[in-house]
Design an enzyme around this catalytic site. Sequence first.
Site, PDB file in Angstrom:
ATOM      1  N   CYS A 130       0.712  -1.052  -0.004  1.00 30.17           N
ATOM      2  CA  CYS A 130      -0.128  -0.019  -0.196  1.00 30.17           C
ATOM      3  C   CYS A 130       0.877   1.141  -0.232  1.00 30.17           C
ATOM      4  CB  CYS A 130      -0.838  -0.066   1.055  1.00 30.17           C
ATOM      5  SG  CYS A 130      -2.048   1.412   1.264  1.00 30.17           S
ATOM      6  N   THR A 194      -0.987   0.448  -6.746  1.00 27.82           N
ATOM      7  CA  THR A 194      -1.091   1.805  -7.493  1.00 27.82           C
ATOM      8  C   THR A 194       0.184   2.451  -7.398  1.00 27.82           C
ATOM      9  OG1 THR A 194      -1.420   2.931  -5.378  1.00 27.82           O
ATOM     10  CG2 THR A 194      -3.467   2.635  -6.701  1.00 27.82           C
TER      11      THR A 194
END
Lengths: 316, 286
Positions: A130, A194
Amino acid sequence: MNQLLRTDFLGIEVKSPLVLPAGIMDMSYSGMAIAARNGAGMVTSKSFTLEARTGHKGPVVAECEGGILNCMGLCNPGIKEGLREVEQFRKNCETPVIVSVFATSSQDFITLTEHVNNSPADFLELNLSCPNVYDEFGIPLAASPGQVSSIVRAVKSIAQMPVIAKLSPNTPDILPIARAAEDAGADALCLINTLGPGMLIDIRMVRPVLYNKFGGLSGPCLKPVALRLIYQVCCEVRIPVIGTGGVQCGEDAIEMLMAGASLVGVGTAVYIRGIEVFSAINREIAVFMKERNYRNLAEIPKLKDHLDRMVQDNEE
Amino acid sequence: MQKSPSLKIILTEWYRIMKSKRLILPINRIVRECRDVNTYFFSHQLEAKPGQFVMVTDYEGGEKPFSLADSTTAEFAITVKRVGQFTSRLFQKKAGEYLALRGPYGSSFFICPHRVLLVGGGYGTPPLYFLTRKLLEAGSEVIVVNGARSGDDLIFCEKFRALEVNYHNITQSGCLDRKGTAVDLARELMNTIKFDFIYAAGPEPMLKALQEIVKDTEYQFLMERYMKCAIGICGSCTMDPLGIRLCVEGPVLSRLQIEQLSEFGHYHRDATGARIYFNNGQGFHD
């Protein structure tokens, strides 16, 4: 459901190669179920932590050219409450479900795995990457082959279902990390999380648009980076890969499959094309397959094999 | 590989919409509605429909959804109730100070051009004012019930009275015209008048009570859930078991949808995604 799109992932049959990735519409069982009803072959839960987290203060998302920045900050109700949603999903829906978990130590990952062992999860995904909690937890675990190896090994020693390691694009060389995960026993990889993180500035108020300043980048602009990393990793490891990052349409999904992915994540496209995006991409993949006379997903050539054959042909 | 032409259009359209939805605007004026409620006006043509909402932030931590209390070619307005840190900061703002907004987002009310009943409870009333204006433009016969705990909490009375509507106040304290709840008065009206459509906005227990007394009439309610992204991806505001994303398919939901929502009037979710039961009951019982 279209027979062309049926495939097998680690021994479990899926009706479509499309996967709802962690963090998209998965705070509740009904959000995951609506993705499954709209054509996702597999869904992933929100990344659960041991304790509940409210996540970052808003704004937590900001749109930009070609993508979205987000810094949700791992908001989730905690593993116990979260797995109740997974149980309820299972009662409502037969679609295979991946439970994603996040922690910062092997010990916490082991505790989370024990919880997931007692749930209807089909797969366990380790969120090692993350990018939105640097301030709190430092550089993601996925940046270090040693840490990835020890965590995957620890989890694998007790996990009662296949384990997927979700890796980060935000590292100079992903290959040692992917190899470390494979050598430690990971059953599959999911890439990429991401990108970035990135930032946006409000030039009139002279403030970062995201309250967390930085956020992970997703959306169409991500695809070339995702394809490169998936291709590189698939050339190196033998375990299957869930390819995710910027897929908007059937053609993008085919690119992912050609790069070597076995399944394809569709996340931010839900925003751009609506919840119907899963059925739309399924249809678009099927149209392409019919055009090219591919009878199943395995017949779609992998770029690596194709290039190898070209070299061989030239040598002969 | 070439993208299909339709997708190119989708992406181009997305960029255009994305740009048009981000607004940095000065507060044009602030109107005090009651002790803890202000209306903020912005000089901007939003092209919004009644029921839609905007996300508002001051970049000091927090971005919250607010239903539009009005939207014209010249300006739009949001009505804010002071409840926590974020709204307390908004209450310290003065005209001329800037806020960052994005929107409008979400679904809007169906405009029924016949005889309609609007039921507003507490601070849920403002979007019904915007709706009333649009209904009157469409030639509807509008009857409004505006309910609140006490006369001090009753907002928008003068604004409704300035419109050509059959308007009723009701408070639980009974300090004004009538004593009772908005649902009590709605029941009375429904017993004597045949309505073609019912609209409501307010606290969920009120909406639930109203739903239970509506017989055959079609209705739409404006609902509230914890929202974070407002663009349908984070899943914070999905409603069980349909998976309705209230920021995209809502916040205005129709009878057919509401009747299938097991969580309606039962529970909602907090910022972590954990269920919070309206009756403070515990347990996981759908």
